[in-house]
Design a protein around this motif. Structure first.
Motif, PDB file in Angstrom:
ATOM      1  N   ARG A  11       0.994  16.406  48.939  1.00 36.34           N
ATOM      2  CA  ARG A  11      -0.279  17.059  49.251  1.00 36.34           C
ATOM      3  C   ARG A  11      -1.418  16.506  48.398  1.00 36.34           C
ATOM      4  O   ARG A  11      -2.582  16.717  48.733  1.00 36.34           O
ATOM      5  N   ARG A  12      -1.113  15.811  47.320  1.00 42.85           N
ATOM      6  CA  ARG A  12      -2.145  15.245  46.458  1.00 42.85           C
ATOM      7  C   ARG A  12      -2.315  13.770  46.812  1.00 42.85           C
ATOM      8  O   ARG A  12      -1.363  12.988  46.685  1.00 42.85           O
ATOM      9  N   PRO A  13      -3.496  13.348  47.239  1.00 44.54           N
ATOM     10  CA  PRO A  13      -3.682  11.991  47.771  1.00 44.54           C
ATOM     11  C   PRO A  13      -3.157  10.882  46.867  1.00 44.54           C
ATOM     12  O   PRO A  13      -2.469   9.978  47.346  1.00 44.54           O
ATOM     13  N   GLU A  14      -3.482  10.934  45.555  1.00 46.90           N
ATOM     14  CA  GLU A  14      -3.052   9.850  44.669  1.00 46.90           C
ATOM     15  C   GLU A  14      -1.539   9.831  44.526  1.00 46.90           C
ATOM     16  O   GLU A  14      -0.900   8.777  44.566  1.00 46.90           O
ATOM     17  N   GLU A  21       4.494   9.860  37.444  1.00 42.93           N
ATOM     18  CA  GLU A  21       4.130   8.926  36.385  1.00 42.93           C
ATOM     19  C   GLU A  21       3.048   7.958  36.842  1.00 42.93           C
ATOM     20  O   GLU A  21       2.395   7.322  36.029  1.00 42.93           O
ATOM     21  N   GLY A  22       2.903   7.847  38.143  1.00 40.64           N
ATOM     22  CA  GLY A  22       1.875   6.948  38.662  1.00 40.64           C
ATOM     23  C   GLY A  22       2.395   5.539  38.805  1.00 40.64           C
ATOM     24  O   GLY A  22       3.379   5.140  38.201  1.00 40.64           O
ATOM     25  N   LEU A  28       3.961   7.816  45.892  1.00 41.02           N
ATOM     26  CA  LEU A  28       5.287   8.208  46.370  1.00 41.02           C
ATOM     27  C   LEU A  28       5.694   7.372  47.583  1.00 41.02           C
ATOM     28  O   LEU A  28       6.831   6.885  47.661  1.00 41.02           O
ATOM     29  N   ILE A  29       4.770   7.196  48.517  1.00 38.63           N
ATOM     30  CA  ILE A  29       5.095   6.431  49.720  1.00 38.63           C
ATOM     31  C   ILE A  29       5.305   4.961  49.374  1.00 38.63           C
ATOM     32  O   ILE A  29       6.173   4.285  49.951  1.00 38.63           O
ATOM     33  N   PHE A  30       4.557   4.446  48.414  1.00 35.15           N
ATOM     34  CA  PHE A  30       4.752   3.070  47.962  1.00 35.15           C
ATOM     35  C   PHE A  30       6.175   2.887  47.450  1.00 35.15           C
ATOM     36  O   PHE A  30       6.867   1.924  47.787  1.00 35.15           O
TER      37      PHE A  30
END
Length: 337
Positions: free
Chosen positions: A227-230, A272-273, A235-237
């Motif tokens: 739900r959070r764009p970043e 973690e990004g 996550l999809i990456f």
């Protein structure tokens, strides 16, 4: 016949109840099966059932079962039992198709039995017919009846069930989730969790070894992150990279990445990004950190902890996947491109 089936809808519980495991046609009987078998035995098949060819009925598109996914292997015991009994003892449920339809009937319940009889017809037993009951039900009633049967079937994945619910909300309940929850004897929270699973991106679905492994409990963890764009982007990456790794493993016969490890990697990627060019990437194998990948001036450096029981093939595959992912990320970030 419609009244009998409506009685089933009002009297059968949706939730499994403790009972003896009964077997017929090579599988455990659902409570719907028990009621149908009892009716045929009590009233006489000639008065309650008709014999049709599998090709006489189209499959109703409101049933959550993945009909193309049925196979001889998954239906083997059912095929053998029907062959021995010269037909399916428990009838399928059909209703009349509109006059303009190519087939006279529409299959509501009994996809596996239809598949088994059709297979037998094309493999040495052309005389076997599909025993069926004709019912007069609305689409919404047919959906509820199929749902009762399929909740007790182990070969219906949670994802297939969830996606059928997602389609049914608008189709049968005007988009009102509370109406659907009440009709299916579910709590609003139960239905919401299933619908959240239905909305998992394809990249996330493909990151798991099979559709069966992606469960409601996984979507409960991943939905807030998506739900959070970043976090969703990260996550999809990561899901794409895992999915590619899963495809490679499947092609080479290697052990697939288990669901718990997939979930851990997706969570870490979101929380973690995506590592910056000057940060490290943790390497996690079966929920245990086994090393790190760090960028240096001329490339990448790798630190590993190889335990006595570490699966070297899987470790090397993890390293390969991480290096390729890092290279792709750095190339995308390179301002010279």
């Amino acid at each position: 016949m419609g009244n009998f089936v409506r009685d089933i809808l009002t009297t059968l519980s949706y939730e499994p109840e403790p009972r003896e495991v009964l077997h017929a046609e090579g599988e455990a009987l659902s409570r719907l099966d028990q009621r149908l078998a009892g009716m045929v035995q009590g009233a006489g098949r000639s008065r309650t059932a008709i014999s049709i060819r599998p090709a006489d009925c189209s499959v109703w598109d409101g049933n959550p079962r993945d009909v193309p996914g049925l196979s001889v292997e998954s239906c083997r015991s059912l095929i053998e039992s029907i062959a021995q009994e010269d037909g399916n003892r428990i009838p399928v449920l059909v209703r009349h198709n509109p006059p303009e339809a190519e087939q006279p009937y529409q299959l509501l319940v009994g996809s596996r039995r239809r598949f088994a009889v059709d297979w037998l017809n094309h493999n040495g037993r052309p005389e076997i017919r599909l025993n069926a009951m004709i019912v007069d039900l609305s689409d919404e009633e047919a959906f509820r009846l199929a749902d009762i049967e399929n909740r007790e079937r182990q070969d219906i994945t949670e994802l297939d069930r969830a996606r059928s619910y997602q389609a049914a909300v608008d189709r049968f309940y005007n988009g009102v989730q509370s109406r659907m929850a009440e009709a299916l004897n579910l709590s609003n929270s139960q239905l919401s969790r299933l619908l959240a699973l239905a909305q998992m991106p394809d990249e996330v679905v493909e990151a798991f070894a099979t559709r069966e492994e992606l469960r409601v409990r996984h979507s409960e963890v991943l939905t807030p992150l998506l739900r959070r764009p970043e976090q969703r982007e990260r996550l999809i990456f990561a899901a794409r990279a895992i999915g590619q790794d899963q495809q490679r493993r499947a092609a080479t016969g290697e052990r697939m990445i288990p669901a718990a490890a997939v979930l851990t990697r997706l969570k870490q990627a979101a929380q973690e990004g995506t590592p910056a060019r000057n940060s490290e990437t943790p390497l996690v194998l079966e929920e245990e950190r086994v090393g790190r990948l760090r960028p240096v001036r001329d490339g990448l450096t790798l630190d590993l902890t190889v335990g006595r029981d570490t699966d070297l093939d899987r470790l090397l595959a993890l390293v390969r996947s991480a290096v390729l992912e890092a290279r792709a990320r750095f190339a995308a970030d390179d301002p010279r491109d």
